[in-house]
Design a protein around this motif. Structure first.
Motif, PDB file in Angstrom:
ATOM      1  N   LEU A 293      24.636 -36.744  14.667  1.00 14.39           N
ATOM      2  CA  LEU A 293      26.065 -36.809  14.379  1.00 14.39           C
ATOM      3  C   LEU A 293      26.460 -38.161  13.804  1.00 14.39           C
ATOM      4  O   LEU A 293      27.400 -38.261  13.010  1.00 14.39           O
ATOM      5  CB  LEU A 293      26.865 -36.535  15.657  1.00 14.39           C
ATOM      6  N   ALA A 294      25.747 -39.217  14.198  1.00 14.18           N
ATOM      7  CA  ALA A 294      26.074 -40.570  13.748  1.00 14.18           C
ATOM      8  C   ALA A 294      25.375 -40.946  12.449  1.00 14.18           C
ATOM      9  O   ALA A 294      25.391 -42.119  12.063  1.00 14.18           O
ATOM     10  CB  ALA A 294      25.718 -41.582  14.835  1.00 14.18           C
ATOM     11  N   ASN A 295      24.755 -39.968  11.781  1.00 17.76           N
ATOM     12  CA  ASN A 295      24.083 -40.214  10.503  1.00 17.76           C
ATOM     13  C   ASN A 295      22.936 -41.207  10.655  1.00 17.76           C
ATOM     14  O   ASN A 295      22.688 -42.036   9.782  1.00 17.76           O
ATOM     15  CB  ASN A 295      25.077 -40.715   9.448  1.00 17.76           C
ATOM     16  N   ARG A 296      22.214 -41.113  11.776  1.00 13.42           N
ATOM     17  CA  ARG A 296      21.057 -41.965  12.018  1.00 13.42           C
ATOM     18  C   ARG A 296      19.756 -41.194  11.823  1.00 13.42           C
ATOM     19  O   ARG A 296      18.701 -41.635  12.275  1.00 13.42           O
ATOM     20  CB  ARG A 296      21.129 -42.551  13.423  1.00 13.42           C
ATOM     21  N   ILE A 297      19.824 -40.040  11.184  1.00 17.18           N
ATOM     22  CA  ILE A 297      18.656 -39.255  10.810  1.00 17.18           C
ATOM     23  C   ILE A 297      18.748 -39.004   9.310  1.00 17.18           C
ATOM     24  O   ILE A 297      19.817 -38.661   8.793  1.00 17.18           O
ATOM     25  CB  ILE A 297      18.586 -37.919  11.578  1.00 17.18           C
ATOM     26  N   SER A 298      17.650 -39.190   8.611  1.00 17.87           N
ATOM     27  CA  SER A 298      17.674 -39.033   7.157  1.00 17.87           C
ATOM     28  C   SER A 298      18.092 -37.613   6.781  1.00 17.87           C
ATOM     29  O   SER A 298      17.760 -36.637   7.461  1.00 17.87           O
ATOM     30  CB  SER A 298      16.295 -39.347   6.570  1.00 17.87           C
ATOM     31  N   LYS A 299      18.833 -37.521   5.692  1.00 16.67           N
ATOM     32  CA  LYS A 299      19.347 -36.231   5.253  1.00 16.67           C
ATOM     33  C   LYS A 299      18.232 -35.273   4.871  1.00 16.67           C
ATOM     34  O   LYS A 299      18.401 -34.051   4.943  1.00 16.67           O
ATOM     35  CB  LYS A 299      20.291 -36.443   4.061  1.00 16.67           C
ATOM     36  N   GLU A 300      17.089 -35.805   4.442  1.00 12.68           N
ATOM     37  CA  GLU A 300      15.986 -34.940   4.061  1.00 12.68           C
ATOM     38  C   GLU A 300      15.390 -34.224   5.266  1.00 12.68           C
ATOM     39  O   GLU A 300      14.848 -33.123   5.135  1.00 12.68           O
ATOM     40  CB  GLU A 300      14.888 -35.756   3.361  1.00 12.68           C
ATOM     41  N   SER A 301      15.488 -34.824   6.454  1.00  9.20           N
ATOM     42  CA  SER A 301      14.892 -34.233   7.648  1.00  9.20           C
ATOM     43  C   SER A 301      15.870 -33.379   8.433  1.00  9.20           C
ATOM     44  O   SER A 301      15.454 -32.448   9.124  1.00  9.20           O
ATOM     45  CB  SER A 301      14.346 -35.346   8.563  1.00  9.20           C
ATOM     46  N   LEU A 302      17.159 -33.687   8.367  1.00  5.36           N
ATOM     47  CA  LEU A 302      18.160 -32.981   9.167  1.00  5.36           C
ATOM     48  C   LEU A 302      18.768 -31.848   8.355  1.00  5.36           C
ATOM     49  O   LEU A 302      19.272 -32.046   7.258  1.00  5.36           O
ATOM     50  CB  LEU A 302      19.256 -33.952   9.615  1.00  5.36           C
ATOM     51  N   LYS A 303      18.734 -30.649   8.933  1.00  8.38           N
ATOM     52  CA  LYS A 303      19.359 -29.478   8.325  1.00  8.38           C
ATOM     53  C   LYS A 303      20.667 -29.177   9.044  1.00  8.38           C
ATOM     54  O   LYS A 303      20.806 -29.433  10.226  1.00  8.38           O
ATOM     55  CB  LYS A 303      18.422 -28.277   8.394  1.00  8.38           C
ATOM     56  N   GLY A 304      21.608 -28.612   8.325  1.00  8.48           N
ATOM     57  CA  GLY A 304      22.915 -28.334   8.889  1.00  8.48           C
ATOM     58  C   GLY A 304      23.970 -29.231   8.281  1.00  8.48           C
ATOM     59  O   GLY A 304      23.694 -30.053   7.386  1.00  8.48           O
ATOM     60  N   THR A 305      25.197 -29.107   8.753  1.00  7.40           N
ATOM     61  CA  THR A 305      26.311 -29.873   8.204  1.00  7.40           C
ATOM     62  C   THR A 305      27.096 -30.542   9.321  1.00  7.40           C
ATOM     63  O   THR A 305      27.216 -30.008  10.426  1.00  7.40           O
ATOM     64  CB  THR A 305      27.268 -28.973   7.404  1.00  7.40           C
ATOM     65  N   VAL A 306      27.612 -31.722   9.009  1.00 10.88           N
ATOM     66  CA  VAL A 306      28.519 -32.457   9.894  1.00 10.88           C
ATOM     67  C   VAL A 306      29.748 -32.798   9.067  1.00 10.88           C
ATOM     68  O   VAL A 306      29.638 -33.489   8.039  1.00 10.88           O
ATOM     69  CB  VAL A 306      27.874 -33.741  10.456  1.00 10.88           C
ATOM     70  N   THR A 307      30.917 -32.327   9.485  1.00 16.81           N
ATOM     71  CA  THR A 307      32.147 -32.545   8.723  1.00 16.81           C
ATOM     72  C   THR A 307      33.219 -33.143   9.621  1.00 16.81           C
ATOM     73  O   THR A 307      33.193 -32.971  10.844  1.00 16.81           O
ATOM     74  CB  THR A 307      32.668 -31.225   8.128  1.00 16.81           C
ATOM     75  N   LEU A 308      34.134 -33.843   9.012  1.00 13.56           N
ATOM     76  CA  LEU A 308      35.308 -34.370   9.689  1.00 13.56           C
ATOM     77  C   LEU A 308      36.533 -33.820   8.969  1.00 13.56           C
ATOM     78  O   LEU A 308      36.744 -34.104   7.789  1.00 13.56           O
ATOM     79  CB  LEU A 308      35.315 -35.902   9.671  1.00 13.56           C
ATOM     80  N   ASN A 309      37.290 -32.998   9.674  1.00 12.21           N
ATOM     81  CA  ASN A 309      38.438 -32.300   9.086  1.00 12.21           C
ATOM     82  C   ASN A 309      38.035 -31.480   7.863  1.00 12.21           C
ATOM     83  O   ASN A 309      38.757 -31.407   6.873  1.00 12.21           O
ATOM     84  CB  ASN A 309      39.544 -33.284   8.717  1.00 12.21           C
TER      85      ASN A 309
END
Length: 743
Positions: A151-167
């Motif tokens: 959730l804190a964007n401390r995992i590279s986008k290439e490895s993490l699947k899914g979405t995290v959005t704010l509003n």
């Protein structure tokens, strides 16, 4: 007379005094703040409190308002909603070599695939709202910290699947760094700074330059009161050797330095770990106040107490990366009752849930049944929530951030973006200019070091002891052939000593490494500011140590050159300390352990000395090792001081007449026989060689040592350049090696 429609009935005659005070405060807030949205109630931010104090001091009391406030609607609009859906994260397992095949028992929860990957997060979804605390619970290895990092964007986008959005808007890294903060599990603080100083330095880093010094101090004082640290404000943080604040106070200080700019989203990795129940409750109570001020608080926690459970608004239970429960703590009894495992009345709900999850994990089917039941439960809860009154108009992220900034949150110099472009909000990457960051970093480092004088004292003592030993051993060397050898040996040992003395700089950055990573992860300052600031503040101590060593040895050994020779000798030592300190600092950015660092430094410095030209001259080094001779840091200061000693304006003679027989088998014969040998050599060579004829000068000594390529000033500047080069390499290691992200 204004007419008020309260959202709660007035207190009855038999109510308590606290109930009456609460109703009175609510009514006064509604009267005095007519222009604020009344469909939303929250605690005021630090900026609100500071602004009220300033307005009360400067402005006359306003006239009482006379208009109607409609408070009949009880719906609460949440301007910030952090949503995450289908988060999945897998890592590759390293193959372990073994002589015997191991038999493993795998459960459905451990998503270990045949290709050697393990799933740490498996299709995790949920949402967190401002004004609430969302807690992630589970046993060790369940994926709590991994979810917080995702959730804190401390995992590279290439490895993490899914979405995290704010509003509803996907957050990019630059915006998230400004509007959020991450509190690590370990309390990484400077030990010799007081609580107030620690928070004040954080304010100077995170708050914009446009905010005056007095307002920054007022903000720190308000934060100290909010964190409950007033009694410990003047106490140092402390460490193993210095008594300081308690563990709970340290944890609250760690939280304070990350919320000094009043972030919108706050992530915490097990903030109650290692604390007693009272300290843990006080920490979570502080987090509740932060959430009520308009922030989203997301934390991982191992096993909350009954009192802490009452402060939580939303909970997510994980088991081997799978969600087994997501919802309010009040719904736990109904959830497990429908699952067929009702919670006893007098038992802690979270303890019961965690124990049941652990029991299911040990069964052959694992927690698959609980995971499936949670999915059906969530579907039912979602349908029920949609049937209720939902807020019709949710503000966009751009509008929500702009409204928060206007209220005083997110004090980092952010400003709304007036156009309708895709940019959410115009936020500066850093709160302060480059030079101001350097000043604050240097001031903090000097203050912390000033309160630990024993560290510099030990280093100064080592330099003085080494210089005294060298001065007494090589006391007033003469100009004989043995004196030449002794001078060469003195310079080789002296120059290598300056580099070995710099090895103490290894623990300096290693102790600050994680503080640096925490602060730069969310743009408290630039990495270049850190590198330059530490390079500048190290110079005074290096100059002082160099002068102490030069003054101790130059005249005692009897070196040549007079005052000008001493100045150059001093400058070479300063350059050596500078290059050695830079080299060790670079290595400290590469290695991660003190003992490994010392081992590597000692080994490499030994190689530098070996190839410096002292043990074997440049002309005798094999061609395939000659490249290392030019990479040796000891080579250049060593050659510089040799030229300063032997290549002087007035030529000095080091071997005369019969002295050429010294250190040979003929050295033991009588002087009269040596004179006869000189006459015979003169007749053979056709030149007059008398007892006092100069045979070897300083220039000849330099030729024998193979020092013929560079001047002494070139050697000095090359040594200085090595120092800058390693500082630049140190910057590159910080730039590319401290991303603080999982791959």
């Amino acid at each position: 007379m204004s007419h008020l429609t309260p959202s709660s009935p007035p207190p009855q005659p038999n109510t308590t005094l606290d109930d009456r005070l609460a109703f009175f405060n609510q009514s006064m807030d509604l009267v005095q703040l007519p222009n604020l949205p009344t469909t939303r109630t929250r605690s005021r931010t630090l900026a609100d409190l500071l602004k009220r104090v300033q307005d009360a001091q400067n402005d006359p009391p306003p006239a009482p308002p006379h208009h109607v406030l409609d408070l009949s609607s009880s719906s609460t609009i949440h301007p910030f909603v952090l949503s995450f859906s289908n988060l999945t994260y897998s890592v590759k397992l390293r193959r372990k070599f073994t002589f015997f095949p191991a038999t493993t028992v795998s459960s459905p929860d451990h998503e270990t695939k045949p290709n050697g990957t393990k799933t740490l997060l498996n299709d995790i979804s949920g949402e967190a709202r401002d004004g609430e605390i969302m807690a992630v619970l589970g046993a060790s290895g369940s994926g709590k910290s991994t979810l917080i990092d995702a959730l804190a964007n401390r995992i590279s986008k290439e490895s993490l699947k899914g979405t995290v959005t704010l509003n509803g808007d996907v957050l990019n890294s630059s915006v998230l760094k400004v509007i959020s903060a991450y509190v690590m599990q370990d309390d990484l603080l400077f030990p010799m700074l007081t609580v107030e100083e620690t928070l004040m330095f954080a304010a100077e880093f995170r708050l914009p330059r446009s905010l005056s010094k007095s307002k920054k101090k007022a903000r720190v004082q308000a934060l100290i009161d909010q964190l409950g640290l007033r009694s410990a404000a003047s106490t140092i943080i402390g460490d193993e050797g210095h008594r300081g604040v308690s563990g709970g106070e340290r944890r609250r200080v760690s939280i304070g330095i990350d919320i000094i700019h009043d972030p919108i989203v706050l992530f915490l990795d097990e903030p109650t770990s290692g604390l007693d129940s009272t300290s843990a409750f006080m920490v979570v109570k502080v987090l509740q106040r932060i959430a009520q001020s308009g922030s989203i608080v997301i934390m991982s926690i191992h096993q909350p107490s009954y009192r802490i459970l009452g402060l939580l608004d939303h909970m997510i239970f994980l088991s081997h990366g799978n969600t087994v429960y997501s919802g309010s703590p009040t719904n736990l009894p109904a959830f497990f009752s429908e699952f067929g495992h009702p919670i006893p009345e007098n038992e802690n709900r979270t303890e019961f849930a965690l124990d049941l999850i652990r029991e299911l994990e040990e069964e052959p089917g694992g927690t698959k049944s609980l995971v499936d039941f949670n999915k059906s439960w969530q579907l039912k809860e979602k349908n029920s929530a949609q049937a209720q009154n939902e807020p019709k108009n949710k503000p966009s992220l751009k509008d929500a951030i702009s409204a928060s900034i206007s209220r005083g949150k997110l004090v980092s110099g952010a400003n709304g973006n007036g156009n309708n472009s895709t940019a959410v909000v115009s936020v500066p990457a850093f709160a302060n200019p480059f030079w101001m960051e350097m000043a604050v970093i240097g001031k903090r480092s000097l203050k912390n070091s000033w309160r630990m004088p024993e560290l510099f004292g030990v280093r100064l003592g080592a330099v003085l002891v080494t210089g005294t030993i060298l001065a007494t051993i090589f006391w007033h060397l003469d100009d004989s052939p043995k004196g030449v050898q002794e001078r060469v040996g003195f310079f080789a040992f002296a120059m290598s000593t300056t580099f070995y003395t710099c090895a103490e700089a290894i623990p300096v950055f290693l102790q600050e490494r994680y503080i640096f990573m925490r602060e730069t992860a969310y743009n408290a300052y630039r990495r270049s500011s850190y590198v330059l600031s530490h390079a500048i503040i190290s110079l005074p101590s290096l100059v002082f140590l160099s002068f102490a060593f030069a003054a101790t040895t130059f005249w005692a050994v009897g070196l040549a050159g007079g005052s000008s020779g001493f100045v150059f000798y001093f400058l070479v030592i300063v350059a050596s300390f500078w290059a050695g300190s830079s080299f060790v600092t670079f290595l400290s950015g590469v290695v991660s352990h003190v003992m490994i660092g010392f081992t590597v430094v000692v080994a490499i410095l030994a190689y530098f000395l070996l190839f410096s030209g002292f043990f074997i001259s440049r002309d005798r080094i094999p061609p395939y090792w000659l490249w290392f001779h030019y990479l040796s840091l000891v080579k250049y200061p060593y050659e510089g001081v040799l030229q300063n000693e032997f290549d002087v304006n007035s030529p000095r003679c080091f071997v005369r007449g019969i002295q050429m027989f010294d250190n040979t088998p003929l050295g033991m014969v009588a002087d009269t026989l040596k004179v006869e040998l000189l006459k015979s050599m003169s007749n053979t060579l056709g030149m007059n060689i008398s007892r006092s004829t100069c045979v070897i000068t300083g220039a000849d000594v330099l030729k024998q040592q193979g020092i013929t390529q560079l001047s002494k000033w070139s050697c000095l500047w090359i040594t200085v350049a090595w120092g800058f080069f390693f500082r630049f390499l140190f910057y590159l290691t910080l730039l590319f090696g401290s991303k603080n992200k999982r791959m």
